[in-house]
Design a protein around this motif. Structure first.
Motif, PDB file in Angstrom:
ATOM      1  N   SER A  47       0.831  -1.206   0.000  1.00 21.88           N
ATOM      2  CA  SER A  47       0.000   0.000   0.000  1.00 21.88           C
ATOM      3  C   SER A  47       0.864   1.253   0.000  1.00 21.88           C
ATOM      4  CB  SER A  47      -0.956  -0.010   1.187  1.00 21.88           C
ATOM      5  OG  SER A  47      -0.240  -0.043   2.400  1.00 21.88           O
ATOM      6  N   THR A  48       1.982   1.241   0.715  1.00 21.33           N
ATOM      7  CA  THR A  48       2.891   2.387   0.703  1.00 21.33           C
ATOM      8  C   THR A  48       3.463   2.620  -0.685  1.00 21.33           C
ATOM      9  OG1 THR A  48       3.472   1.929   3.006  1.00 21.33           O
ATOM     10  CG2 THR A  48       4.959   3.349   1.779  1.00 21.33           C
ATOM     11  N   ILE A  50       2.132   1.750  -3.565  1.00 27.55           N
ATOM     12  CA  ILE A  50       1.071   2.232  -4.463  1.00 27.55           C
ATOM     13  C   ILE A  50       0.821   3.719  -4.249  1.00 27.55           C
ATOM     14  CG2 ILE A  50      -1.411   2.062  -4.902  1.00 27.55           C
ATOM     15  CD1 ILE A  50      -1.102  -0.981  -4.506  1.00 27.55           C
ATOM     16  N   VAL A  51       0.802   4.159  -2.986  1.00 24.23           N
ATOM     17  CA  VAL A  51       0.597   5.582  -2.693  1.00 24.23           C
ATOM     18  C   VAL A  51       1.739   6.413  -3.250  1.00 24.23           C
ATOM     19  CG1 VAL A  51       0.527   7.267  -0.809  1.00 24.23           C
ATOM     20  CG2 VAL A  51      -0.881   5.221  -0.694  1.00 24.23           C
ATOM     21  N   LEU A  52       2.982   5.968  -3.079  1.00 28.11           N
ATOM     22  CA  LEU A  52       4.128   6.730  -3.573  1.00 28.11           C
ATOM     23  C   LEU A  52       4.170   6.774  -5.096  1.00 28.11           C
ATOM     24  CD1 LEU A  52       6.876   5.624  -1.038  1.00 28.11           C
ATOM     25  CD2 LEU A  52       5.697   7.817  -1.158  1.00 28.11           C
ATOM     26  N   GLY A  54       1.515   6.602  -7.060  1.00 24.87           N
ATOM     27  CA  GLY A  54       0.433   7.518  -7.440  1.00 24.87           C
ATOM     28  C   GLY A  54       0.826   8.968  -7.259  1.00 24.87           C
ATOM     29  N   ARG A  55       1.503   9.269  -6.162  1.00 24.78           N
ATOM     30  CA  ARG A  55       1.958  10.646  -5.917  1.00 24.78           C
ATOM     31  C   ARG A  55       2.968  11.077  -6.973  1.00 24.78           C
ATOM     32  NH1 ARG A  55       6.044  12.189  -1.351  1.00 24.78           N
ATOM     33  NH2 ARG A  55       6.122  14.436  -1.629  1.00 24.78           N
ATOM     34  N   TYR A  58       1.143  11.780 -10.261  1.00 24.25           N
ATOM     35  CA  TYR A  58       0.433  13.058 -10.171  1.00 24.25           C
ATOM     36  C   TYR A  58       1.407  14.223 -10.328  1.00 24.25           C
ATOM     37  CZ  TYR A  58      -2.123  16.980  -8.206  1.00 24.25           C
ATOM     38  OH  TYR A  58      -2.697  18.212  -8.020  1.00 24.25           O
TER      39      TYR A  58
END
Length: 68
Positions: A47-48, A50-52, A54-55, A58
């Protein structure tokens, strides 16, 4: 000849063997803390990541966070 004392009494060892052979769960999830090491930690890492990712996507799409 001297013989070494066993690490565990035979009764306790037999009880552990029966538990591990008769349990319906997978072998790697039979201990007390095995769910933490084989489920929770990999989920937290995934999950970490995937968040990084995605950031980062963006930021690249919007030109945010560039160094001059």
């Amino acid at each position: 000849m001297m013989t070494e004392a066993p690490f565990l009494p035979r009764e306790r060892l037999r009880k552990h063997q029966e538990y591990f052979q008769n349990a319906q769960k997978h072998t790697y999830l039979k201990g007390r803390y095995d769910k933490i090491t084989s489920v929770a930690i990999p989920l937290a890492l995934a999950s970490t990541v995937i968040v990084l990712i995605g950031r980062g996507m963006y930021n690249m799409a919007n030109g945010v966070g560039k160094k001059q």
